[in-house]
Write a protein that holds these residues in place. Structure first.
Motif, PDB file in Angstrom:
ATOM      1  N   GLN A  44       0.749  -1.121  -0.072  1.00 32.20           N
ATOM      2  CA  GLN A  44       0.109  -0.093  -0.056  1.00 32.20           C
ATOM      3  C   GLN A  44       1.081   1.228  -0.020  1.00 32.20           C
ATOM      4  O   GLN A  44       0.601   2.266  -0.667  1.00 32.20           O
ATOM      5  CB  GLN A  44      -0.888  -0.052   1.394  1.00 32.20           C
ATOM      6  N   ALA A  45       2.041   1.320   0.654  1.00 32.07           N
ATOM      7  CA  ALA A  45       2.849   2.248   0.618  1.00 32.07           C
ATOM      8  C   ALA A  45       3.355   2.562  -0.612  1.00 32.07           C
ATOM      9  O   ALA A  45       3.573   3.566  -1.197  1.00 32.07           O
ATOM     10  CB  ALA A  45       3.971   2.048   1.792  1.00 32.07           C
ATOM     11  N   ILE A  46       3.780   1.646  -1.526  1.00 38.23           N
ATOM     12  CA  ILE A  46       4.196   1.678  -2.709  1.00 38.23           C
ATOM     13  C   ILE A  46       3.147   2.406  -3.800  1.00 38.23           C
ATOM     14  O   ILE A  46       3.294   3.311  -4.471  1.00 38.23           O
ATOM     15  CB  ILE A  46       4.621   0.385  -3.331  1.00 38.23           C
ATOM     16  N   ALA A  47       2.122   1.769  -3.689  1.00 39.94           N
ATOM     17  CA  ALA A  47       0.767   2.294  -4.323  1.00 39.94           C
ATOM     18  C   ALA A  47       0.656   3.574  -4.025  1.00 39.94           C
ATOM     19  O   ALA A  47       0.430   4.481  -5.093  1.00 39.94           O
ATOM     20  CB  ALA A  47      -0.419   1.393  -4.272  1.00 39.94           C
ATOM     21  N   LEU A  48       0.659   4.214  -2.742  1.00 35.14           N
ATOM     22  CA  LEU A  48       0.406   5.507  -2.470  1.00 35.14           C
ATOM     23  C   LEU A  48       1.492   6.473  -2.832  1.00 35.14           C
ATOM     24  O   LEU A  48       1.071   7.552  -3.466  1.00 35.14           O
ATOM     25  CB  LEU A  48       0.330   5.576  -1.128  1.00 35.14           C
ATOM     26  N   ALA A  49       2.547   6.041  -2.647  1.00 41.03           N
ATOM     27  CA  ALA A  49       3.779   6.761  -3.281  1.00 41.03           C
ATOM     28  C   ALA A  49       3.744   6.911  -4.675  1.00 41.03           C
ATOM     29  O   ALA A  49       4.271   8.136  -5.225  1.00 41.03           O
ATOM     30  CB  ALA A  49       5.407   6.094  -2.883  1.00 41.03           C
ATOM     31  N   ALA A  50       3.448   6.059  -5.395  1.00 41.56           N
ATOM     32  CA  ALA A  50       3.121   6.121  -7.074  1.00 41.56           C
ATOM     33  C   ALA A  50       2.118   7.186  -7.307  1.00 41.56           C
ATOM     34  O   ALA A  50       2.107   7.832  -8.224  1.00 41.56           O
ATOM     35  CB  ALA A  50       2.955   4.858  -7.492  1.00 41.56           C
ATOM     36  N   ARG A  51       0.879   7.244  -6.381  1.00 45.98           N
ATOM     37  CA  ARG A  51       0.074   8.318  -6.716  1.00 45.98           C
ATOM     38  C   ARG A  51       0.358   9.707  -6.346  1.00 45.98           C
ATOM     39  O   ARG A  51       0.051  10.670  -6.989  1.00 45.98           O
ATOM     40  CB  ARG A  51      -1.205   7.838  -6.065  1.00 45.98           C
ATOM     41  N   VAL A  52       1.044  10.068  -5.267  1.00 48.80           N
ATOM     42  CA  VAL A  52       1.443  11.452  -4.920  1.00 48.80           C
ATOM     43  C   VAL A  52       2.757  11.383  -4.558  1.00 48.80           C
ATOM     44  O   VAL A  52       3.153  10.809  -3.459  1.00 48.80           O
ATOM     45  CB  VAL A  52       0.469  11.734  -3.479  1.00 48.80           C
TER      46      VAL A  52
END
Length: 503
Positions: A44-52
């Motif tokens: 989830q941290a990777i996905a969040l970092a990719a978004r913002v």
């Protein structure tokens, strides 16, 4: 901004699958709340970092991203954050050292443990801001080299760096052994003599307020001296001469140093500026004789700051309590008072002294109980939040002193649910008490419902897990966006409602 989604992002009871759905629609505000989640998985941290990307930087600093998770080209600031945390690749440092964006080179210059070749590249950077940033954070060896840099802004950075060797710091502020600086940020851009208008109307101007240069780079030199005086690594013998300097800012910096000789402290104690004397008064370096002299100083804030000196004798402190308004706070000297001194303070005829002692939360039972029964309301207010007091003692405080102590009694960690309900319905109402009741761990639904009438207590109560779920749902439509966020973040919000709210 979607306040409901921001609140949900911070809700500790939000199921993992709903966290995934929020990440997919997150903007910067929602992402900031999601990044705070303790249960955020690595994926989830990777996905969040990719978004913002702003969130990627934060996650990198918190150790929730690794070098394998970050693309330095697509996510340069996250990569720089990992370098700053010594978790990035050395090749990234070489990449950023040649980056055309000055801001990125500046951020790189602030990182520690850079490869030697990268440090050399940054030290020779064409933009002085990069070199100055390197000077502020670099190793002792490089700091010593940069102390002789021809630009005064770089020397200013060296002066603030606590890794700079003491002899180099001494040379910076005395000028001995170093060639004069040739440039500063002012003469780089303006024809000298020039004084920067503090109200400069130029939108693109980033010169510091009051910056000036007449050819001697005086404002930057003055700032360099100030940085060196604040720097604990600067040798004492190099700073004592500034006791005769006319600058107020330099005297303030000097007065706060913990290594001043007695004679220098004595000269600062008669400084005509009360701000300097006040800084000196709080300095643990001053001796007993100077403490007693400053105790009679009626200059602005001198006596109040002296009361915060951890070495002030108790008899002087008692005098200060009567001479100036201290407020209900735990003073350093009282925090370290011995058992015998605690007993002496508890028996003081001055209620303000007893009030200040009552701010301690580790008092012996017999002294705590004596202060709980004190006839002075301000003493009781200070002791009321002390753990270990019985309900009978707390109710007796309210019976004796009424509205003056209700809020502090409500703040007691051992206050019972029944007592909190009584305090929430106290007549006349006490707004501060409602806020304390609203945040108390023992608060029950009836008390929280009573708290909703107060604007500030309503905000706190909206996030309390003991609030009935139907009321939480109602608050999602509140006029105050802060209440909406608090309600959405309430872990007692029904999951079915959460699922409907998340896109």
């Amino acid at each position: 901004m979607n306040h409901v989604l921001c609140g949900l992002a911070a809700n500790t009871a939000l199921p993992s699958e709903l966290v995934d759905r929020l990440i997919a629609v997150a903007d910067a505000d929602i992402a900031a709340d999601l990044a705070d989640r303790a249960d955020l998985s690595h994926a989830q941290a990777i996905a969040l970092a990719a978004r913002v990307e702003e969130t990627a930087v934060r996650l990198a600093y918190e150790g929730r991203l690794t070098a394998a998770d970050v693309d330095p080209v697509a996510q340069p600031y996250a990569a720089l954050a990992l370098l700053d945390e010594r978790a990035g690749s050395p090749e990234w440092a070489r990449l950023f050292a040649a980056d055309p964006v000055v801001e990125r080179r500046e951020k790189l210059a602030a990182c520690s443990d850079l490869p030697p070749d990268v440090t050399e590249t940054l030290a020779a950077d064409s933009d002085v801001r990069v070199v100055a940033e390197l000077a502020l954070w670099t190793t002792p060896e490089m700091a010593a080299r940069l102390a002789g840099h021809p630009h005064a802004e770089v020397r200013r950075g060296v002066a603030a760096n606590e890794a700079t060797p003491p002899a180099v710091l001494a040379a910076l502020i005395t000028g001995e052994g170093l060639p004069p600086a040739q440039w500063c940020l002012v003469c780089d851009r303006e024809e000298t003599p020039f004084v920067h208008d503090p109200l400069c109307p130029r939108i693109d101007c980033d010169l510091r307020s009051g910056a000036s240069c007449d050819g001697s780079h005086e404002s930057t030199v003055h700032e360099m001296q100030q940085m060196a005086l604040w720097n604990p690594a600067t040798p004492t013998e190099a700073v004592v001469g500034f006791a005769d300097h006319p600058s107020t800012l330099l005297h303030w910096a000097l007065a706060a140093r913990r290594d001043l000789p007695v004679e220098v402290c004595g000269r600062l104690a008669v400084d005509p500026r009360p701000g300097v004397r006040a800084d000196l008064a709080e300095n643990p370096a001053i001796d007993d004789a100077l403490i007693r002299a400053l105790a009679a100083d009626r200059g602005h804030d001198v006596q109040r700051r002296l009361a915060r000196n951890p070495h002030v004798p108790l008899d002087v402190l008692t005098h200060l309590v009567g001479a100036t308004k201290i407020g209900s706070t735990l003073l350093p000297r009282i925090a370290v008072a011995s058992p015998a001194e605690v007993k002496e303070l508890a028996e003081s005829p001055n209620p303000t002294v007893r009030m200040l002692l009552a701010e301690r939360r580790d008092l012996p039972t017999e002294i705590r109980d004596a202060l709980a029964a004190d006839p002075d309301a301000k003493v009781v207010k200070s002791i009321a939040p002390h753990p270990g007091l019985s309900e009978a003692q707390l109710r007796a405080m309210v019976d004796r002193h009424g509205v003056r102590v209700v809020a502090k009694v409500a703040a007691n960690p051992d206050a019972s649910p029944a007592m909190l309900e009584d305090l929430a319905r106290h007549e006349p109402p006490v707004q501060k008490a409602l806020r304390e009741v609203a945040r108390h761990r023992n608060t029950t639904a009836p008390s929280l419902l009573a708290c909703l009438v107060d604007k500030q207590a309503r905000l706190i109560a909206a996030g309390h897990p003991a609030l009935p779920p139907p009321v939480i749902v109602e608050l999602l439509a509140d006029d105050d966006w802060r209440v909406v966020e608090a309600a959405a973040a309430n872990p007692s919000l029904p999951r079915a409602v959460m699922s409907v709210l998340v896109p």
